[in-house]
Design a protein around this motif. Structure first.
Motif: not given
Length: 59
Positions: A25-29, A34-39
């Motif tokens: 779960a930690t890895e998925a979070d 990371d994707q939200a930050w990049e976006f």
């Protein structure tokens, strides 16, 4: 530290199912963050590019 945390339950999910699930779960979070930050960063940079292309970024 992250590598050590991930290796601990690796291969032991049958003995430590809760720990293995928590690590997964930690890895998925982290991937989601990371994707939200990049976006968000891409949108900021797009806005700056649009602003400077109008010639208003030169003060």
């Amino acid at each position: 530290m992250s590598a050590a945390r991930n290796e601990l339950p690796a291969g032991r999910a049958d003995r430590f199912p809760a720990a293995a699930a928590a690590v997964a779960a930690t890895e998925a979070d982290r991937t989601s963050r990371d994707q939200a930050w990049e976006f968000g960063l891409e949108r900021i940079l797009d806005g700056l590019a649009a602003y400077t292309s109008r010639g208003q970024g030169t003060g």
